[in-house]
Structure formats: structure tokens, C-alpha cells
Design an enzyme around this catalytic site. Structure first.
Site, mmCIF file in Angstrom:
data_model
loop_
_atom_site.group_PDB
_atom_site.id
_atom_site.type_symbol
_atom_site.label_atom_id
_atom_site.label_comp_id
_atom_site.label_asym_id
_atom_site.label_seq_id
_atom_site.Cartn_x
_atom_site.Cartn_y
_atom_site.Cartn_z
ATOM 1 N N CYS A 1 -8.026 -76.305 40.255
ATOM 2 C CA CYS A 1 -7.361 -75.622 41.156
ATOM 3 C C CYS A 1 -6.673 -76.903 42.246
ATOM 4 O O CYS A 1 -7.326 -77.659 42.539
ATOM 5 C CB CYS A 1 -8.488 -75.180 41.956
ATOM 6 S SG CYS A 1 -9.189 -73.160 41.533
ATOM 7 N N ASN B 1 0.011 -54.286 26.797
ATOM 8 C CA ASN B 1 0.076 -54.492 28.130
ATOM 9 C C ASN B 1 1.076 -53.442 29.401
ATOM 10 O O ASN B 1 0.464 -53.208 30.098
ATOM 11 C CB ASN B 1 -0.406 -55.715 28.786
ATOM 12 C CG ASN B 1 -1.151 -55.403 29.999
ATOM 13 O OD1 ASN B 1 -1.934 -55.166 30.422
ATOM 14 N ND2 ASN B 1 -0.246 -56.466 30.488
ATOM 15 N N GLU C 1 7.448 -58.903 19.883
ATOM 16 C CA GLU C 1 6.467 -59.774 19.762
ATOM 17 C C GLU C 1 6.452 -60.978 18.654
ATOM 18 O O GLU C 1 6.254 -60.436 17.654
ATOM 19 C CB GLU C 1 5.189 -58.747 20.544
ATOM 20 C CG GLU C 1 3.542 -59.919 19.913
ATOM 21 C CD GLU C 1 3.783 -61.326 20.982
ATOM 22 O OE1 GLU C 1 3.769 -61.242 21.973
ATOM 23 O OE2 GLU C 1 2.908 -62.539 20.797
ATOM 24 N N ASP D 1 8.348 -60.080 29.173
ATOM 25 C CA ASP D 1 7.908 -61.061 29.295
ATOM 26 C C ASP D 1 7.308 -62.198 29.176
ATOM 27 O O ASP D 1 6.131 -62.789 28.295
ATOM 28 C CB ASP D 1 6.569 -60.184 29.857
ATOM 29 C CG ASP D 1 4.972 -60.694 30.032
ATOM 30 O OD1 ASP D 1 4.974 -61.950 30.679
ATOM 31 O OD2 ASP D 1 3.771 -60.239 30.338
ATOM 32 N N CYS E 1 6.407 -66.261 34.558
ATOM 33 C CA CYS E 1 4.845 -67.238 34.978
ATOM 34 C C CYS E 1 5.720 -69.070 34.773
ATOM 35 O O CYS E 1 4.829 -69.450 35.299
ATOM 36 C CB CYS E 1 3.485 -67.627 33.841
ATOM 37 S SG CYS E 1 4.390 -67.495 32.333
HETATM 38 C C1 LIG Z 1 3.320 -64.360 28.897
HETATM 39 S S1 LIG Z 1 2.929 -62.845 27.743
HETATM 40 C C2 LIG Z 1 2.929 -61.694 27.936
HETATM 41 C C3 LIG Z 1 2.132 -60.560 26.812
HETATM 42 C C4 LIG Z 1 2.152 -58.855 27.864
HETATM 43 N N1 LIG Z 1 3.407 -58.331 27.774
HETATM 44 C C5 LIG Z 1 0.991 -58.924 28.369
HETATM 45 O O1 LIG Z 1 1.893 -58.762 29.656
HETATM 46 O O2 LIG Z 1 0.140 -59.097 28.068
HETATM 47 C C6 LIG Z 1 3.833 -64.099 26.055
HETATM 48 C C7 LIG Z 1 3.921 -63.764 24.894
HETATM 49 O O3 LIG Z 1 5.362 -64.283 24.122
HETATM 50 C C8 LIG Z 1 4.787 -64.035 22.501
HETATM 51 N N2 LIG Z 1 5.642 -64.922 22.242
HETATM 52 C C9 LIG Z 1 5.704 -66.495 22.635
HETATM 53 N N3 LIG Z 1 6.973 -66.752 21.954
HETATM 54 C C10 LIG Z 1 7.537 -66.289 21.134
HETATM 55 C C11 LIG Z 1 8.148 -66.224 20.157
HETATM 56 N N4 LIG Z 1 9.872 -67.047 20.151
HETATM 57 N N5 LIG Z 1 8.851 -64.816 20.166
HETATM 58 C C12 LIG Z 1 8.541 -63.021 20.653
HETATM 59 N N6 LIG Z 1 6.709 -63.438 20.729
HETATM 60 C C13 LIG Z 1 7.014 -64.938 21.163
HETATM 61 C C14 LIG Z 1 3.575 -64.448 22.809
HETATM 62 O O4 LIG Z 1 2.976 -64.959 21.600
HETATM 63 C C15 LIG Z 1 2.690 -63.022 24.167
HETATM 64 O O5 LIG Z 1 2.137 -62.620 23.700
#
Ligand SMILES: C[S@@+](CC[C@H](N)C(=O)[O-])C[C@H]1O[C@@H](n2cnc3c(N)ncnc32)[C@H](O)[C@@H]1O
Length: 440
Positions: A83, A307, A323, A369, A396
Site C-alpha cells: 500500500c 463477471n 476473451e 473491461d 484499471c
Molecule cells: C480486467 S480483466 C476483466 C475480466 C472480466 N470482465 C471481469 O470483470 O472479471 C481483463 C480480461 O482481459 C483478458 N485479455 C487480456 N488480453 C486480451 C486480449 N488480447 N484479447 C482478449 N482478452 C484479453 C484477460 O484474460 C482478462 O480476463
């Protein structure tokens, strides 16, 4: 005898993106942990890197110089780097996060129609996921986050931001790791937790012997946790008896959903904030069960285990989740079936950053996301074919949110409403939900 660290008095001018004070020492920038703007801080210089100095704020010379200073709730602050803002009153932490986002948007010329009030709730005991370093130092095993401005592992007996169940494991964990024949060969432990007890994933570089396995088994039984072993990549993860890891789960009670996930899969760290941001996504698109929602054909990009997809489907929309991780898509399909939402959802594995990756046919609403790197190189092309009016963006990383907001702006969308969510209280992490709508 080691030389005593040099001490200076630093006048703190601002708080940086990491929640650390920024000052100047001659020509150099001096970054001071545990320091706030307006304060004069007796600072112990800890290191110099790429022309910048880094120091520890050991004493504020005029009390009350910054009204947002509070006594840290954690005895390991500021040394532990898990933190960086325990010394900042919670409301001021939220203001700082909003100002970081506002700064990024302003720098790129993105106008905000309305700011939503920052959302924060649980301040301690929220963290359900963590990667902790492990280091053998003499007879002692350290388990914790890295120290700030250093590569050392912090010496923690407990942690105020981990869930109470996870925090309570730290001290006994240090003890049992110290008894293993390969104590020096355990570099890391990961923690994952759903609504039940935490699971520990122990990375080991050499095989454990029978006595090691018996000790870990006894530890797991005594503390009612699952210990998983990881000898290589995530595909090597197994139970102490060699069996496949069980799934974990969390409920999304607003929507009557049970979400299952594997301990290595992405889940949001802070369940209260996860629920809050899903509520905002649903409200932004017309609300649960509304006529507008029932007509929507949504593409949920970067959908993970579903999610956000499944709450949207429960709220009435038809949703296609895309995804990269094939195991997450399998889990999303499993979760859709488990919750009776197979008919309103479809899922596909897709590298959304890959050349030529297009949107599913017929979608009129986008939900994004993405990871820290943002929506990726296809965003402008997607927006050229997209005929809908609404894009909800969960982020994020304020920097990539802002650069993607520029692409949206240039494609005819305005940022109608945006707000920050305190996903990681006491850290400088900024989580954002923005609603972009097509300009008329
Ligand atoms: C911030 S997480 C969000 C997941 C979901 N929306 C949640 O709320 O749990 C970002 C997601 O993007 C996926 N990701 C990363 N790079 C990617 C890509 N090039 N194409 C598709 N998905 C990707 C990751 O595997 C991850 O599941």
C-alpha cells in the site's frame, strides 16, 4: 560499519501517481513515501535511481500542515510496498484518485459531461487476491509484499488489507515454510479467495519430500485452507495429494448468480467494489429488467469468466462475451449454464488485439473491461462498424482509459459520465467506469 543514510528536510510539493510525496533536492526529483503536499518532512534517503532520489518520510516537522494526514491503520506502512496511502484520510484518497484520472483526461483534451461521486466502501480486509514474495533470511522465512523502493520482501505477521482469513495465515505460514526441507526454494505464494476460505498456491523450484507434504497437510487441516503446489507454470498446479484443484466461487447476490472460477483465473480483488461497478454498468444501460435493457444486444469485450456478462444477461440483455483465455471462456460458459443463462449468452475465444479482429454481428451496445494496456489497436475499427449509441468502459488504468477516450471522441462519442471506484483502498490503483454515448 555501514554508513548511516543521509537525511534531509524535504518540502513536499505534490502527490504522485503512486501516492508518494514529490519534492526537489537541488536539480533532482526526490520521491518521499509517507509524505503529503504542504509538509516539511525529515527524510531519510534510501536510494538513487535514474537520476531520481527516493526517501522515507520519518518525521513531519509541522503537525497539521496537511489536514488529510491520518495515523496509518497498518504497522508495516510505509515500509511494506503493498500500500502507499495509509497516511491519507480515505475521502482524500478518493479525491486523489479522481484527480489522477481528471489529469489524464484533461491532458488529452477529453471533456467530461458529469463526474459521478467516487465510490468507496470497505477500507480494510478487502483483498481476495495477492501474490506474495517468500524469502529465507537466516532461520526466518519472510512472506509478504515487496518493500517500497526495494526488492526485499516485507516482514509481515499480518496484513490489514488482505481478508481477515488470509491475513491470519501469514504468521503460521512463515512458520511452516521455515520447516520445509526446500525452504530456500519457495520464491512465491499466491492467494485466491471466493466467498469461502482462501486457497494458497505455493510455487516451489525443487520437489518436496514426504515430511514436507505431511507438514503442509497438517497446516492445511489446522487452518481449514487448501494448499496447492505449483512446480512450474499454472498447468502444474495440483493438490497436496496430486489431485486437480477445486473450483472456488462467489455470489453476485443482486442478480441471484453464483460464479465459479479456478484459483488462477482473473477475478476482481474487492467484492464490494465489484458489485458496485456491475451495478453502475447495469444502471448505465437502462437498469435491471427495463425495456431498454431487454432490447440490447451487447458485446462484452474482455469478459473473463463472465463477471459482467451474466449480470447483464440476468438484467434482460442478450450478450456475447469475448476473451483471450480459453479456460476463462470455458468457465464463462459453465457459469452461464449453472445460472440458467445459456440461451441469452454466447462466448468465444478471441485475441481482441489481433489484426482484423471484428465485433460480433448485430451488437448495439459495447462493454469493455480490458487489462492495463487498454482496449487495443482495433478500437477505432470497431467503432467504424458499430451502429449503437452506448459504450460502457471499465478500466484499471487511467492513462489507457484516457487514450482510448480520445479514440472514442474522434469516433463521435462523448464521455457522458465517469467515476472512480476504490477497488484497492490505501493503494494508488484507480478503477474507473465511464459511459460514452454517441453525439447527436
Ligand atoms: C480486467 S480483466 C476483466 C475480466 C472480466 N470482465 C471481469 O470483470 O472479471 C481483463 C480480461 O482481459 C483478458 N485479455 C487480456 N488480453 C486480451 C486480449 N488480447 N484479447 C482478449 N482478452 C484479453 C484477460 O484474460 C482478462 O480476463
Amino acid at each position: 560499519m555501514a554508513k548511516a543514510p543521509r537525511e534531509v528536510v524535504a518540502e513536499i510539493n505534490s502527490l504522485n501517481g503512486e501516492g508518494q510525496g514529490v519534492s526537489r533536492l537541488g536539480e533532482r526529483e526526490l520521491v518521499v513515501r509517507n509524505a503529503l503536499p504542504g509538509e516539511s518532512v525529515r527524510t531519510r534517503i534510501l536510494k538513487k535511481r535514474r537520476g531520481r532520489l527516493f526517501g522515507d518520510g520519518v518525521e513531519v516537522l509541522q503537525e497539521g500542515a496537511n489536514a488529510s494526514r491520518v495515523a496509518p491503520a497498518c504497522p508495516y506502512f510505509p515500509r511494506c510496498g503493498g500500500c502507499s496511502m495509509h497516511h491519507v484520510e480515505h475521502g482524500a484518497q478518493l479525491e486523489h484518485k479522481q484527480s489522477l484520472l481528471a489529469g489524464e483526461l484533461e491532458a488529452l483534451g477529453v471533456a467530461v459531461e458529469a463526474w459521478a461521486k467516487p465510490v468507496g466502501a470497505t477500507r480494510l480486509g478487502y483483498r481476495r487476491k495477492a501474490r506474495l514474495g517468500v524469502r529465507l533470511v537466516g532461520e526466518d522465512v519472510l512472506v509478504g509484499f515487496r518493500e517500497s523502493f526495494s526488492n526485499r520482501v516485507a516482514r509481515l505477521h499480518a496484513c490489514a488489507v488482505l481478508t481477515p482469513e488470509a491475513s491470519a495465515l501469514l504468521a503460521p505460514l512463515r512458520q511452516v515454510l521455515g520447516q520445509l526441507s526446500i525452504a530456500a526454494k519457495v520464491p512465491q505464494i499466491e492467494l485466491a479467495q471466493g466467498d469461502g476460505q482462501p486457497v494458497l498456491m505455493l510455487r516451489h523450484l525443487e520437489p518436496l519430500d514426504h515430511a514436507d507434504l505431511a507438514r503442509l497437510d497438517e497446516f492445511a487441516a489446522r487452518h481449514n485452507v487448501e494448499v496447492l503446489l505449483q512446480s512450474g507454470g499454472y498447468d502444474t498446479l495440483c493438490k497436496l495429494d496430486g489431485g486437480a484443484p477445486d473450483l472456488l466461487s462467489y455470489a453476485l447476490a443482486d442478480y441471484g448468480l453464483l460464479m465459479r472460477f479456478a484459483p488462477t483465473q482473473f477475478t476482481q480483488v474487492n467484492q464490494t467494489m465489484n458489485e458496485a461497478l456491475i451495478r453502475t454498468v447495469i444502471a448505465s444501460l437502462g437498469g435491471y429488467g427495463s425495456a431498454a435493457m431487454r432490447e440490447r444486444r451487447v458485446a462484452d469485450l474482455f469478459c473473463g469468466i463472465g463477471n459482467i456478462t451474466l449480470p447483464l444477461a440476468r438484467a434482460g440483455a442478450t450478450v456475447a462475451g469475448l476473451e483471450l483465455a480459453a479456460d476463462a471462456i470455458d468457465m464463462a460458459r459453465h457459469n452461464a449454464a449453472l445460472n440458467g443463462l445459456g440461451a441469452r449468452t454466447s462466448f468465444a475465444v478471441a485475441d481482441l488485439y489481433a489484426d482484423g479482429c471484428t465485433l460480433p454481428e448485430g451488437v448495439d451496445t459495447l462493454v469493455l473491461d480490458p487489462p492495463r494496456s487498454g482496449a487495443g489497436p482495433n478500437l477505432a475499427a470497431w467503432l467504424r462498424t458499430f451502429r449503437g449509441d452506448d459504450v460502457v468502459y471499465v478500466s484499471c488504468n487511467p492513462a489507457t482509459f484516457a487514450s482510448d477516450a480520445v479514440v472514442l471522441k474522434e469516433s463521435g462519442f462523448m464521455l457522458q459520465r465517469v467515476g472512480v471506484y476504490d477497488m484497492f483502498p490505501h493503494t494508488a490503483h484507480v478503477e474507473t467506469v465511464g459511459l460514452f454515448v454517441r453525439r447527436q
